[in-house]
Scaffold this motif. Structure first.
Motif, PDB file in Angstrom:
ATOM      1  N   ASP A 135       1.332  -1.224  -0.629  1.00  0.00           N
ATOM      2  CA  ASP A 135      -0.042  -0.125  -0.317  1.00  0.00           C
ATOM      3  C   ASP A 135       0.627   1.085   0.152  1.00  0.00           C
ATOM      4  OD1 ASP A 135      -2.119  -1.633  -0.083  1.00  0.00           O
ATOM      5  OD2 ASP A 135      -2.950  -1.655   2.173  1.00  0.00           O
ATOM      6  N   ALA A 136       2.382   1.211   0.667  1.00  0.00           N
ATOM      7  CA  ALA A 136       3.023   2.648   0.961  1.00  0.00           C
ATOM      8  C   ALA A 136       3.050   2.310  -0.673  1.00  0.00           C
ATOM      9  CB  ALA A 136       4.014   1.968   2.011  1.00  0.00           C
ATOM     10  N   ALA A 137       4.243   1.506  -1.312  1.00  0.00           N
ATOM     11  CA  ALA A 137       4.623   1.651  -2.643  1.00  0.00           C
ATOM     12  C   ALA A 137       3.770   2.786  -3.267  1.00  0.00           C
ATOM     13  CB  ALA A 137       5.079   0.464  -2.938  1.00  0.00           C
ATOM     14  N   THR A 138       1.835   2.616  -3.662  1.00  0.00           N
ATOM     15  CA  THR A 138       1.540   2.300  -4.396  1.00  0.00           C
ATOM     16  C   THR A 138       0.569   4.131  -4.050  1.00  0.00           C
ATOM     17  OG1 THR A 138      -0.154   1.590  -3.549  1.00  0.00           O
ATOM     18  CG2 THR A 138       0.184   0.314  -4.741  1.00  0.00           C
ATOM     19  N   LEU A 139       1.297   4.248  -3.511  1.00  0.00           N
ATOM     20  CA  LEU A 139       0.718   6.276  -3.048  1.00  0.00           C
ATOM     21  C   LEU A 139       1.969   7.045  -3.914  1.00  0.00           C
ATOM     22  CD1 LEU A 139       0.493   6.344   1.156  1.00  0.00           C
ATOM     23  CD2 LEU A 139      -1.110   6.898  -0.274  1.00  0.00           C
ATOM     24  N   ALA A 140       1.087   7.632  -4.315  1.00  0.00           N
ATOM     25  CA  ALA A 140       1.811   8.363  -5.477  1.00  0.00           C
ATOM     26  C   ALA A 140       1.614   9.887  -5.381  1.00  0.00           C
ATOM     27  CB  ALA A 140       0.776   8.516  -6.427  1.00  0.00           C
ATOM     28  N   ARG A 141       2.109  10.296  -3.554  1.00  0.00           N
ATOM     29  CA  ARG A 141       1.611  11.679  -3.378  1.00  0.00           C
ATOM     30  C   ARG A 141       2.684  11.779  -2.345  1.00  0.00           C
ATOM     31  NH1 ARG A 141      -1.538  11.997   1.388  1.00  0.00           N
ATOM     32  NH2 ARG A 141      -2.470   9.707   1.349  1.00  0.00           N
ATOM     33  N   PHE A 142       4.490  11.488  -2.426  1.00  0.00           N
ATOM     34  CA  PHE A 142       5.104  12.003  -1.918  1.00  0.00           C
ATOM     35  C   PHE A 142       5.691  12.948  -2.646  1.00  0.00           C
ATOM     36  CE2 PHE A 142       5.147   7.617  -1.521  1.00  0.00           C
ATOM     37  CZ  PHE A 142       5.254   7.270   0.724  1.00  0.00           C
ATOM     38  N   SER A 183      11.448  11.846   1.368  1.00  0.00           N
ATOM     39  CA  SER A 183      10.248  12.079   0.792  1.00  0.00           C
ATOM     40  C   SER A 183       9.018  11.376   1.789  1.00  0.00           C
ATOM     41  CB  SER A 183      10.065  11.376  -0.581  1.00  0.00           C
ATOM     42  OG  SER A 183      10.777  11.904  -1.371  1.00  0.00           O
ATOM     43  N   VAL A 184       7.803  12.717   1.886  1.00  0.00           N
ATOM     44  CA  VAL A 184       6.856  12.388   2.607  1.00  0.00           C
ATOM     45  C   VAL A 184       5.671  12.035   2.307  1.00  0.00           C
ATOM     46  CG1 VAL A 184       8.105  12.187   4.958  1.00  0.00           C
ATOM     47  CG2 VAL A 184       7.047  14.416   3.782  1.00  0.00           C
ATOM     48  N   CYS A 185       4.887  11.287   3.365  1.00  0.00           N
ATOM     49  CA  CYS A 185       3.285  11.935   2.368  1.00  0.00           C
ATOM     50  C   CYS A 185       2.906  12.080   4.073  1.00  0.00           C
ATOM     51  CB  CYS A 185       3.054  11.124   1.841  1.00  0.00           C
ATOM     52  SG  CYS A 185       2.329   9.405   1.525  1.00  0.00           S
ATOM     53  N   TRP A 186       1.655  12.423   4.209  1.00  0.00           N
ATOM     54  CA  TRP A 186       0.939  12.533   5.632  1.00  0.00           C
ATOM     55  C   TRP A 186      -0.165  11.913   5.145  1.00  0.00           C
ATOM     56  CZ3 TRP A 186       2.777  13.812  10.243  1.00  0.00           C
ATOM     57  CH2 TRP A 186       4.326  14.468  10.138  1.00  0.00           C
ATOM     58  N   VAL A 187      -0.766  10.706   5.911  1.00  0.00           N
ATOM     59  CA  VAL A 187      -1.564   9.391   6.066  1.00  0.00           C
ATOM     60  C   VAL A 187      -2.779   9.768   6.831  1.00  0.00           C
ATOM     61  CG1 VAL A 187      -0.724   8.429   4.011  1.00  0.00           C
ATOM     62  CG2 VAL A 187       0.347   7.831   6.135  1.00  0.00           C
ATOM     63  N   ARG A 188      -3.854   9.189   6.661  1.00  0.00           N
ATOM     64  CA  ARG A 188      -4.952   9.025   7.638  1.00  0.00           C
ATOM     65  C   ARG A 188      -5.810   7.194   7.322  1.00  0.00           C
ATOM     66  NH1 ARG A 188      -7.043  14.649   9.201  1.00  0.00           N
ATOM     67  NH2 ARG A 188      -8.771  13.966   9.753  1.00  0.00           N
ATOM     68  N   GLY A 189      -6.511   7.688   8.615  1.00  0.00           N
ATOM     69  CA  GLY A 189      -6.991   5.933   7.520  1.00  0.00           C
ATOM     70  C   GLY A 189      -7.850   6.083   7.027  1.00  0.00           C
ATOM     71  N   ASP A 190      -8.883   7.793   6.447  1.00  0.00           N
ATOM     72  CA  ASP A 190      -9.905   7.923   6.029  1.00  0.00           C
ATOM     73  C   ASP A 190      -9.445   7.567   4.389  1.00  0.00           C
ATOM     74  OD1 ASP A 190      -9.238  10.190   6.814  1.00  0.00           O
ATOM     75  OD2 ASP A 190     -11.071  10.636   8.348  1.00  0.00           O
ATOM     76  N   ASP A 191      -8.274   8.346   4.025  1.00  0.00           N
ATOM     77  CA  ASP A 191      -7.620   8.611   2.812  1.00  0.00           C
ATOM     78  C   ASP A 191      -8.400   7.453   1.894  1.00  0.00           C
ATOM     79  OD1 ASP A 191      -6.426  11.349   3.699  1.00  0.00           O
ATOM     80  OD2 ASP A 191      -4.662  10.579   3.713  1.00  0.00           O
TER      81      ASP A 191
END
Ligand SMILES: O=C(O)CCC(=O)C(=O)O
Ligand SMILES: [Fe+2]
Length: 259
Positions: free
Chosen positions: A87-94, A106-114
């Protein structure tokens, strides 16, 4: 129309009185906005984040109290780790973190309801956010802690630098930061505990580098390997740490627990 405005303006007692109302209201709005934009603006109490599968021991809580840092291995099963990694690898907003060249991730902020956060990563976040409750159940004084809804997902690539030595809690006062910045940094100033869950696959520190190097109370530094499924909890205001450069992609999920 012109008459309407003339009459309306005449009804206003004086411009000074208007300014006396509008300026403080505007300032209060700015200050409220600065505060609510922080990660603790909508944080939850520790007990509301209870996550039964996370079992911390009394020895874990005692080590954290005595030493300021504790390492707990295998808090995720192999399947859960693989799902969270995927799941982390598919996130495209770092996007690159750090304004002053102090860090190479590189970071991205994630929330349970994203919408773009998959079930595997959500499970890892629930576990991480359950840390203060699990500690409180083992006698660690954490019941007053508040847990932000957002976690940081950080990725260091094999070509980049690590993160220079630092403390996670900001200790600058309002006189150094100015009122607005001081409010904006409320979460950063109020960090009590840092909880990091590593999502790496087959990490070998001799081969891949990327250690979390820690300094506690003037003693010799020691290194913690970022092994997949490893949870590291430390006192944000007491444990100085750095991330050493890695020669493989390194992924970590972090939550900062506030007072
Ligand atoms: O990923 C790590 O091991 C630590 C990262 C860190 O120090 C930070 O994000 O503040
Ligand atoms: Fe840090």
């Amino acid at each position: 129309m012109a008459r309407f405005w003339r009459q309306t303006l005449r009804r206003i007692p004086s411009w000074d009185a208007c300014l006396a109302l509008v300026v403080p209201a505007g300032c209060a709005g700015m200050l409220a906005e600065a505060y609510t934009r922080t990660a603790i603006g909508d944080a939850e109490p520790a007990a509301a984040c209870a996550f039964a599968p996370l079992a911390l021991s009394a020895a874990n809580a005692e080590t954290l109290t005595r030493r300021g840092l504790v390492v707990v291995d295998d808090v995720l099963s192999a399947g859960e780790l693989a799902a969270a990694r995927r799941d982390a690898a598919t996130l495209a907003r770092f996007s690159p973190a750090g304004d002053h060249g102090e860090r190479g991730d590189s970071v991205c902020w994630v929330r349970g309801d994203d919408d773009d956060v998959g079930a595997g990563l959500r499970q890892a976040m629930r576990l991480l956010r359950g840390v203060p409750d699990a500690l409180a159940r083992r006698g660690y004084e954490a019941s007053h802690h508040r847990v932000p809804r957002q976690c940081q997902l950080a990725r260091y690539t094999s070509r980049g630098k690590g993160y220079d030595r630092h403390l996670d809690r900001c200790s600058l006062g309002v006189e150094e930061l100015g009122l607005l910045e001081w409010l904006r940094l409320s979460d950063y100033r109020g960090r009590a505990l840092t909880a990091i869950l590593y999502l790496n696959d087959d990490w070998q520190i001799q081969r891949d580098g990327g250690a979390l190097r820690c300094w506690i109370g003037g003693r010799e530094p020691f290194d913690v390997a970022p092994l997949g499924g490893r949870l590291v909890i430390f006192d944000s205001g007491a444990v100085e740490h750095a991330v050493l450069a890695a020669s493989a992609d390194r992924v970590a999920l972090t939550v900062w627990i506030n007072t």
